[in-house]
Write a protein that holds these residues in place. Structure first.
Motif, short mmCIF file in Angstrom:
data_model
loop_
_atom_site.label_atom_id
_atom_site.label_comp_id
_atom_site.label_asym_id
_atom_site.label_seq_id
_atom_site.Cartn_x
_atom_site.Cartn_y
_atom_site.Cartn_z
N HIS A 314 0.85 -1.38 0.02
CA HIS A 314 -0.02 0.06 -0.04
C HIS A 314 0.81 1.22 -0.18
O HIS A 314 0.45 2.15 -0.71
CB HIS A 314 -0.95 -0.01 1.19
CG HIS A 314 -2.16 -0.92 0.91
ND1 HIS A 314 -3.04 -1.19 2.03
CD2 HIS A 314 -2.53 -1.68 -0.27
CE1 HIS A 314 -3.96 -1.95 1.55
NE2 HIS A 314 -3.63 -2.29 0.31
N GLU A 315 2.05 1.08 0.89
CA GLU A 315 2.84 2.47 0.86
C GLU A 315 3.49 2.44 -0.60
O GLU A 315 3.34 3.86 -1.09
CB GLU A 315 4.05 2.26 1.77
CG GLU A 315 4.69 3.36 2.10
CD GLU A 315 5.69 3.28 3.15
OE1 GLU A 315 5.90 4.14 3.87
OE2 GLU A 315 6.10 2.19 3.34
N GLU A 318 0.70 4.30 -2.74
CA GLU A 318 0.49 5.54 -2.62
C GLU A 318 1.30 6.49 -3.22
O GLU A 318 1.28 7.51 -3.48
CB GLU A 318 0.49 5.69 -0.96
CG GLU A 318 -0.85 5.32 -0.40
CD GLU A 318 -0.92 5.39 1.21
OE1 GLU A 318 0.06 6.09 1.64
OE2 GLU A 318 -1.76 4.73 1.90
N ASP A 321 1.11 6.84 -7.08
CA ASP A 321 -0.28 7.59 -7.17
C ASP A 321 0.21 8.98 -7.02
O ASP A 321 -0.30 9.78 -8.02
CB ASP A 321 -1.35 7.00 -6.39
CG ASP A 321 -2.60 7.67 -6.78
OD1 ASP A 321 -3.01 7.17 -7.89
OD2 ASP A 321 -3.20 8.43 -6.07
N GLU A 322 0.92 9.13 -6.10
CA GLU A 322 1.27 10.57 -5.97
C GLU A 322 2.26 11.17 -7.07
O GLU A 322 1.99 12.11 -7.55
CB GLU A 322 2.06 10.92 -4.43
CG GLU A 322 2.31 12.28 -4.33
CD GLU A 322 2.85 12.42 -2.75
OE1 GLU A 322 3.93 13.14 -2.61
OE2 GLU A 322 2.04 12.23 -1.95
#
Length: 452
Positions: A314-315, A318, A321-322
């Motif tokens: 998940h990290e 993220e 995605d950023e």
């Protein structure tokens, strides 16, 4: 006032010759620095230190990684929050771990990214210490190693085998409207490029090597040929009595070499390539690479793959995605290969964002290629088997892979933007996203017409 002016003039007149000389040299030095900075402003990445060289003996499969991925095991990457000062963070972080040797390998001030070299046996402990600093730290990741996604009057147009995919996706019809616009620059992030190739020598601008920190990009016929093949698919020159032509032959590529001399691509080199492309006004960025997974991952059941998609990485998800959000805000579009492991593409955290175009591969029968990654994360499918394109030393040959399907789509995005430059990245992504679940390739001529 007259007296003051007189005194000033007198002092200047009597200025020592050696002082005049030193002052003149100083002015010349400042002018040189000024013009150097102005000349390189559009080309030099805004970072403080170049990507660090890689010790290949440190590349290892990471224990407990559900996909058996590989990383440079003595490196960690830390991404800081916007208001964090890098120098202060480094000082404080080293004070927290006085018994550890923590060396700064690389940092990018503009993007708040820093890489440390650490003891392999202490790496996980050090990562956890960094993660605990939630006031300053946004993400902490390994230096993951990626792999390229190939499976192993132009005379080439005389062969149907060389050009089947052009007709399949409507390129010949689209060329009646546009063959591209040189103002639409398509960055190709890959292992290296033979820019002396007959098909490429007139088709590129602002090349960059993130490891050498220079414009010295190169290719090797046996080990670093991938980028040359990908580049030719997009912009091989038309009507030059050689080979065939790229999908968007009148666009320009920005060739960005993101591998070292051994062909290794890492998280940091990929990120630096993306930001270099943005700083040089790329409208499209092609990434024909994916995570490097162990062989056991290909045998995972669909159920287990979906568990990984839901609960793992998940990290990293993220983080990517950023990054992709930044790309969108810069009015650019990332096109990336889905992968060649035959799994659902979203097991790769880089393939979970809705802010890129993710490309699967089909064969001549409009079937999903056996090697292509699949699933809901794949936006569009394009031909990816027996794709004829450029190789180093003025060679031409065939390669298979989502690595070949991705630049076909990137070239088609270039055609669409050439015809309709006002389309936003979100509109282009929506235009290319698959409309059904049949895994059939798109038709670029239809897409150009739909966007009218």
């Amino acid at each position: 006032m007259k007296k003051i002016n007189h005194i000033v003039k007198k002092r200047v007149y009597h200025f020592g010759w050696y002082k005049w000389l030193s002052s003149g040299l100083l002015v010349l030095l400042l002018l040189c620095l000024f013009f150097k900075c102005c000349t390189n402003e559009r080309q030099m990445p805004n970072q403080s230190v170049r990507v660090h060289s890689i010790d290949t003996t440190k590349i290892k499969r990471i224990k407990n990684d559900p996909l058996g991925r590989y990383a440079v095991n003595d490196l960690i990457n830390i991404y800081l929050k916007e208001n964090t000062d890098i120098d202060e963070f480094v000082s404080d972080f080293q004070k927290k771990l006085p018994n550890d040797t923590i060396v700064v390998n690389y940092y990018a001030e503009a993007y708040k990214r820093i890489q440390f070299s650490v003891n392999e046996k202490r790496k996980e402990f050090i990562k956890n210490i960094a993660k605990a600093d939630t006031s300053a730290v946004k993400f902490v990741t390994n230096e993951w190693v990626f792999k390229k996604q190939q499976n192993t009057s132009d005379p080439g147009f005389n062969s149907v085998k060389n050009t089947w995919f052009y007709k399949k996706i409507g390129v010949f019809d689209a060329w009646q409207k546009t063959k591209g616009d040189p103002n639409i620059k398509i960055a190709v992030l890959d292992d290296g490029f033979d820019l002396k190739h007959i098909e490429l020598k007139n088709s590129y601008v602002t090349p960059w090597n993130v490891f050498d920190y220079s414009n010295n990009v190169y290719a090797r016929p046996e080990t670093q040929f991938h980028g040359t093949h990908v580049a030719g698919i997009i912009v091989a020159e038309a009507n030059n009595n050689f080979g065939i032509a790229g999908v968007a032959p009148e666009c320009k590529i920005i060739p960005v070499q993101i591998s070292n001399e051994s062909g290794i691509i890492t998280t940091s080199s990929l990120l630096d390539g993306i930001f270099y492309a943005l700083k040089n006004d790329a409208k499209v960025i092609n990434i024909s690479i994916a995570m490097s997974i162990g062989p056991q991952a290909r045998n995972l059941s669909l159920h287990d793959q979906k568990l990984i998609e839901k609960f793992s990485f998940h990290e990293e998800q993220e983080l990517w995605d950023e990054v992709f959000e930044i790309v969108q805000k810069e009015n650019a579009i990332i096109v990336q290969a889905a992968g060649n492991d035959g799994v659902i593409a979203s097991v790769d955290p880089m393939k979970r964002s809705e802010k890129t175009i993710i490309v699967g591969a089909t064969n001549e029968n409009d079937e999903r290629a056996y090697f292509s990654d699949k699933g809901d994360a794949v936006n569009v499918y394009a031909p990816g088997t027996d794709i004829y394109s450029t190789l180093p030393n003025n060679q031409m040959d065939y390669l298979d892979g989502t690595s070949m399907a991705s630049p076909i789509v990137a070239g088609c995005v270039g055609l669409v933007l050439s015809a309709h430059p006002d389309l936003s990245p979100k509109e282009v992504i929506a235009l290319f996203s698959k409309q059904n679940d049949q895994n059939i390739p798109f038709n670029v001529n239809d897409l150009i017409s739909k966007s009218l």
